[in-house]
Write a protein that holds these residues in place. Structure first.
Motif, short mmCIF file in Angstrom:
data_model
loop_
_atom_site.label_atom_id
_atom_site.label_comp_id
_atom_site.label_asym_id
_atom_site.label_seq_id
_atom_site.Cartn_x
_atom_site.Cartn_y
_atom_site.Cartn_z
N ASP A 1 0.85 -1.20 0.00
CA ASP A 1 0.00 0.00 0.00
C ASP A 1 0.88 1.24 0.00
O ASP A 1 1.54 1.56 0.99
CB ASP A 1 -0.91 -0.01 1.22
CG ASP A 1 -2.00 1.05 1.15
OD1 ASP A 1 -1.99 1.84 0.19
OD2 ASP A 1 -2.85 1.08 2.05
N GLU A 2 0.89 1.95 -1.12
CA GLU A 2 1.72 3.15 -1.27
C GLU A 2 1.04 4.39 -0.68
O GLU A 2 1.64 5.46 -0.63
CB GLU A 2 2.04 3.38 -2.75
CG GLU A 2 3.17 4.34 -2.99
CD GLU A 2 3.46 4.58 -4.47
OE1 GLU A 2 4.41 5.31 -4.76
OE2 GLU A 2 2.72 4.04 -5.32
N ASN A 3 -0.18 4.24 -0.23
CA ASN A 3 -0.95 5.37 0.29
C ASN A 3 -0.86 5.46 1.80
O ASN A 3 -0.92 4.45 2.49
CB ASN A 3 -2.42 5.22 -0.12
CG ASN A 3 -2.58 5.11 -1.62
OD1 ASN A 3 -2.61 6.10 -2.33
ND2 ASN A 3 -2.68 3.88 -2.14
N ALA A 4 -0.75 6.69 2.30
CA ALA A 4 -0.66 6.89 3.74
C ALA A 4 -1.89 7.59 4.30
O ALA A 4 -1.96 7.86 5.49
CB ALA A 4 0.60 7.71 4.08
N ASN B 1 -6.62 4.41 2.61
CA ASN B 1 -5.72 3.36 2.13
C ASN B 1 -6.33 1.97 2.38
O ASN B 1 -7.44 1.85 2.87
CB ASN B 1 -4.34 3.50 2.75
CG ASN B 1 -4.35 3.35 4.26
OD1 ASN B 1 -5.33 2.91 4.86
ND2 ASN B 1 -3.24 3.73 4.89
N ASP C 1 4.92 0.83 9.35
CA ASP C 1 5.00 0.65 7.90
C ASP C 1 6.44 0.41 7.48
O ASP C 1 7.33 0.22 8.32
CB ASP C 1 4.32 1.80 7.16
CG ASP C 1 5.23 2.98 6.84
OD1 ASP C 1 6.28 3.13 7.50
OD2 ASP C 1 4.89 3.74 5.93
N PRO D 1 1.91 -1.92 4.69
CA PRO D 1 1.77 -0.47 4.63
C PRO D 1 3.13 0.15 4.28
O PRO D 1 4.13 -0.15 4.93
CB PRO D 1 1.34 -0.09 6.05
CG PRO D 1 0.81 -1.36 6.65
CD PRO D 1 1.64 -2.45 6.04
N GLY E 1 3.41 3.67 2.81
CA GLY E 1 3.29 5.06 2.41
C GLY E 1 4.46 5.92 2.84
O GLY E 1 5.03 6.67 2.03
N ARG E 2 4.85 5.83 4.11
CA ARG E 2 5.98 6.64 4.59
C ARG E 2 7.30 6.13 4.05
O ARG E 2 8.18 6.92 3.68
CB ARG E 2 6.00 6.63 6.12
CG ARG E 2 4.79 7.29 6.78
CD ARG E 2 5.00 7.36 8.29
NE ARG E 2 5.25 6.04 8.85
CZ ARG E 2 5.96 5.80 9.96
NH1 ARG E 2 6.47 6.82 10.64
NH2 ARG E 2 6.13 4.58 10.41
N ARG F 1 8.42 7.15 0.43
CA ARG F 1 8.87 8.52 0.22
C ARG F 1 10.38 8.69 0.38
O ARG F 1 10.94 9.68 -0.08
CB ARG F 1 8.15 9.47 1.19
CG ARG F 1 6.65 9.51 1.01
CD ARG F 1 6.05 10.66 1.81
NE ARG F 1 4.59 10.58 1.83
CZ ARG F 1 3.87 10.44 2.93
NH1 ARG F 1 4.47 10.36 4.10
NH2 ARG F 1 2.55 10.39 2.87
N ALA G 1 -0.06 5.23 -5.23
CA ALA G 1 -0.46 6.58 -4.85
C ALA G 1 -1.18 7.22 -6.03
O ALA G 1 -0.96 6.86 -7.19
CB ALA G 1 0.76 7.40 -4.45
#
Length: 299
Positions: free
Chosen positions: A57-60, A64, A76, A102, A104-105, A108, A140
């Motif tokens: 999951d690239e979404n934070a 998500n 994550d 997870p 997301g963070r 980046r 994302a």
């Protein structure tokens, strides 16, 4: 009709391929297409068919994968990078028999990691206890995804589009942006979600494919369509408690179709190789962004 001998040879080849891994990035041009529920439903369908599935999951944000399923994700990929947690400790069992990472963070910072941190992350994926056959990446939104440029031999991009004109326009714009900035991306899969009928879905795809072929020299593949039956956004129930719905049947057909996708020629297609390619892509993206920023500042 396919040659029986060819079919048998292909089947034997699949059995003999070591560490064969399918990697699908599920993306869309904008919000509201049902991208995340598509990832969840496809993961559940693949898990029901016996596949070991990891959803990255690239979404934070609040919409998500974990949040949609009502699962609390306290850690994550960034915690793995910082060595605060192991990868097995961060991965969450999903209610449909698949697993969720997870990220997301963590995503980046991948482009800024030192050589030691890169080696650590690669080692973590190489030593993952759970065997994985398929990676589904909930990308994302739009162009912000780092996964669109993933330089992996068996990486496929699936663009989810709904019948709304804005969704179709945004999906085409995303395909145009991706292929214009990354010349190796000349093939995309399209899945039409929330379609009224198969005829409507095919018409949407055919129009997109024709424009992409004429103006972008890009080929699109029709992955399938999912009808609008009001059952796609039910959190936990979407993973298996409603197998008799039209949408669940559609996702089962789409999951089955993945078996017909070609095997990779590259024998190194496991999790370790996947992360190596992801880190390389992220490093290249960071370098390109730095050059662009420098050029813009010099104007």
């Amino acid at each position: 009709m396919a040659e029986p001998i060819h079919d048998q040879a292909e089947g034997l080849r699949r059995l003999l391929v070591q560490n064969f891994l399918n990697v699908l990035t599920i993306t869309s041009g904008g919000t509201g297409t049902g991208k995340t529920t598509t990832v969840i439903s496809l993961a559940a369908a693949l898990a029901r068919s016996g596949k070991h599935v990891l959803v990255i999951d690239e979404n934070a944000g609040a919409n998500n994968v974990s949040a949609t399923l009502g699962i609390s994700a306290h850690r994550d990929l960034l915690d793995v990078i910082r060595r605060d947690k192991t990868l097995d400790e961060v991965i969450i069992p999903g209610p449909g028999g698949f697993f969720i990472l997870p990220a997301g963070r963590g995503m980046r910072v991948l482009g800024k990691l030192s050589a030691a941190d890169q080696a650590h992350v690669i080692s973590c994926f190489a030593q993952l206890a759970q065997p994985i056959d398929v990676i589904l990446i909930d990308a994302a939104p739009g162009r912000s995804s780092q996964m669109l440029t993933l330089a992996h031999s068996i990486h496929e991009i699936v663009v989810v589009v709904s019948p709304e004109p804005a969704s179709i326009t945004a999906a085409y714009a995303l395909i145009k942006h991706t292929c214009s900035h990354h010349q190796d991306k000349q093939h995309f899969h399209v899945m039409v979600n929330k379609a009224g009928t198969e005829t409507q879905a095919k018409m949407i795809f055919d129009n997109m494919a024709d424009v992409a072929r004429r103006h972008l020299s890009v080929s699109l593949d029709f992955m399938g369509f999912v009808p609008q039956d009001g059952k796609l956004c039910l959190g936990r129930r979407v993973t298996g408690a409603i197998p008799a719905t039209a949408s669940a049947a559609a996702f089962s057909r789409i999951a089955e179709s993945l078996a017909d996708w070609p095997c990779p020629d590259d024998e190194e297609t496991g999790l370790e190789r996947f992360m190596e390619c992801l880190l390389l892509s992220s490093q290249n993206n960071s370098a390109d962004a730095a050059v662009t920023a420098t050029a813009a500042g010099a104007r």
